[in-house]
Design a protein around this motif. Structure first.
Motif: not given
Lengths: 365, 365
Positions: B285-306
């Motif tokens: 993931r990468a996202w903007r928050h308060e003018g900054q771009v952050s990123a992370k990589v993690a194991v996530e639960t992805v629901p059916a239909g996503h």
């Protein structure tokens, strides 16, 4: 930080636009260019002047120095016509405006007509191209019926004819194939391209009758008052024609496509398929066989795990098979009117750029 | 009928290419340019001459009039080195070749090194750019560590630095954001970007242990002999850095990304999540928050239909959220080496075109 696609800042004069049709998409466009403008930093360099707006039943406005858009918007958003007091008001049909006004680019947003084989949009577009004006349109009819004629005309006049919004709204499927699949030959297309039928099938899976699902779609603004074009597969057929003509060098029109709609799908059918974890979807296909491109639209069983299985609600998706790589799928996540508006805005940016790309413009900054 | 992207037919001289690294991707490229050439009608106008090939441990060849590619290929495909009898054989390191040979474009295909923070590829690329040569690369390291420096250098020399293959192989995600999202500001990215971990998780869902799944991935050529970079999330981290730097104006490197791998995922975890119809995925993931771009990589639960739920095996996918439209998702359907090769070929076509687009080149013919 700039967004994708640099606008040519050396361009002094605004792009002068004539707008035909001012329904949901047209009004959305006017809003993005006026009251919502500040929300979109990527549009900073876009300098557009609307010199005329014509509508089917709500009158027309025009002014060489640019119509008063905020006034025009507020008159139309009340559901009404352009008022007699509006100083920009003129008596002009759409075709007269195309032929008589002075503008750089025509934005054609009149409704699709299958019965008239893409007219009157085709005449509007042809007249603008003959006057060497650029054309941006969200009307898919012309590209399903006379794709090559119109493109050849645009070429011969040295102007652009862009129609990203005609398929999957603003999701850049046409531009993707044009600008990013260099050297590839597109072998096949497979997609869910009509939101209304996909929405109706999704709601029917949840237990609504077709009638109830259609009414809900109408209530939410996804379906037209007359949903026949969607339910009978016409809209999907027109879209696969546009894609096959644009991507695969086909010369299809809707009469040459084997077309099936969803009218006969029953709750029973959906339950039966759903019990196996699969889904029924209205699938559009185009493929090459012995030098010919063919297309069909039909209700198909899509197995769980297939890239199109998870496309529900108003979502749309296109799977593109090429000779040089594994298939890629572009999915649009529950789009709305905003997406069609963006397709038009993106095309207008392309027209506004003096060149598609400048020498060093291969990336974002 | 031509394919997407017109090559400049007025170009008389071939594009002279220096190739660094000749593993699976390099050999695939040479094959497409030689023995497989006839299969791809869209490459008709592509005129490339390889003036040098250097490798880490297999020697080097060079010839100003173009090396004998069929001979080079057959020598390397036997798993061997360039033979002493090969008249093109030279004693040159990669860096020497970059600095000394005459070429138009460098194709950098050396392996990624995290331990060396993207070197020696960064030095190769920098040296070529300093000589005002175009660069095409599939090596993601440089763009995760010194994206802006390299891009600024390319700009200052008026040459192109293209790297479509660094993320999702040849699937045109970088070009999509560059060429088709005009006026949009990218707000967030979400994706499955590492094939090995996705493949391993898919096989573990079917009952294999992690060890067995990794061995199978190695056997099928999806995983490296040392799969640590994949399993610990480094490869995914590097890729989300490349995307955030390229699309969102970020200045990230892997040390600034919150990184998690799949090493601790157990069969038990997968069963538990699977029982609810959901899946565990390594999500970038990468996202903007308060003018900054952050990123992370993690194991996530992805629901059916996503949209990312159905991406299994070696598939990859990227969901792009912009300000002007609904999110779009690009999915790559079980890609292989061929796809990385295509990414390089597509970029070479872009370099070979005198201009990115000519005035009338807005569509396919």
């Amino acid at each position: 930080m700039k967004a994708a696609g640099r606008l040519d800042s050396s361009r002094k004069a605004p792009l002068r636009v004539l707008l035909l049709g001012c329904g949901n998409v047209g009004r959305g466009l006017v809003r993005v260019l006026t009251v919502e403008r500040d929300r979109y930093p990527g549009l900073e360099g876009l300098d557009i002047q609307i010199v005329g707006i014509t509508t089917g039943t709500r009158g027309a406005v025009a002014r060489e120095s640019g119509v008063d858009l905020v006034r025009a918007l507020s008159e139309l958003e009340g559901g009404g016509r352009f008022s007699k007091q509006n100083p920009d008001r003129v008596e002009l049909t759409s075709l007269e405006a195309v032929q008589e006004l002075d503008y750089d680019a025509l934005v054609e947003l009149t409704p699709l007509s299958i019965a008239n084989r893409g007219e009157p949009a085709i005449s509007h577009i042809r007249s603008a191209l003959e006057r060497s004006r650029h054309v941006v349109t969200a009307n898919k009819g012309p590209f399903a019926y006379v794709y090559r004629d119109l493109m050849n005309l645009a070429d011969s006049r040295g102007v652009r004819l862009l129609h990203e919004s005609t398929v999957m709204d603003g999701a850049p499927v046409l531009n993707l194939a044009r600008h990013t699949l260099k050297g590839c030959r597109i072998q096949a297309l497979e997609g869910i391209l009509n939101s209304t039928t996909n929405y109706v099938l999704s709601r029917m899976e949840e237990g609504l009758s077709m009638q109830e699902a259609v009414e809900l779609a109408q209530l939410q603004g996804y379906a037209e008052a007359d949903p026949t074009l969607d339910l009978e597969g016409w809209d999907a057929t027109v879209k696969i024609c546009v894609l096959a003509n644009a991507f695969m060098g086909a010369d299809l029109d809707p009469s040459k496509v084997d077309r099936q709609g969803i009218e006969k799908v029953t709750a029973e059918d959906l339950r039966e398929v759903g019990a196996r974890g699969d889904r029924l979807k209205l699938i559009c296909r185009a493929w090459r066989h012995e030098g010919q491109v063919s297309a069909k639209v039909a209700v198909e069983t899509v197995p769980a795990g297939h890239p199109l299985w998870a496309v529900s609600g108003t979502g749309a998706a296109l799977r593109i098979t090429t000779d040089l790589m594994a298939p890629i799928v572009v999915v649009q996540d529950n789009p709305g009117v905003k997406d069609t508006v963006y397709g038009v805005v993106g095309d207008l940016i392309t027209v506004a750029e003096r060149k598609f790309e400048t020498e060093n413009d291969g990336r974002l900054k």
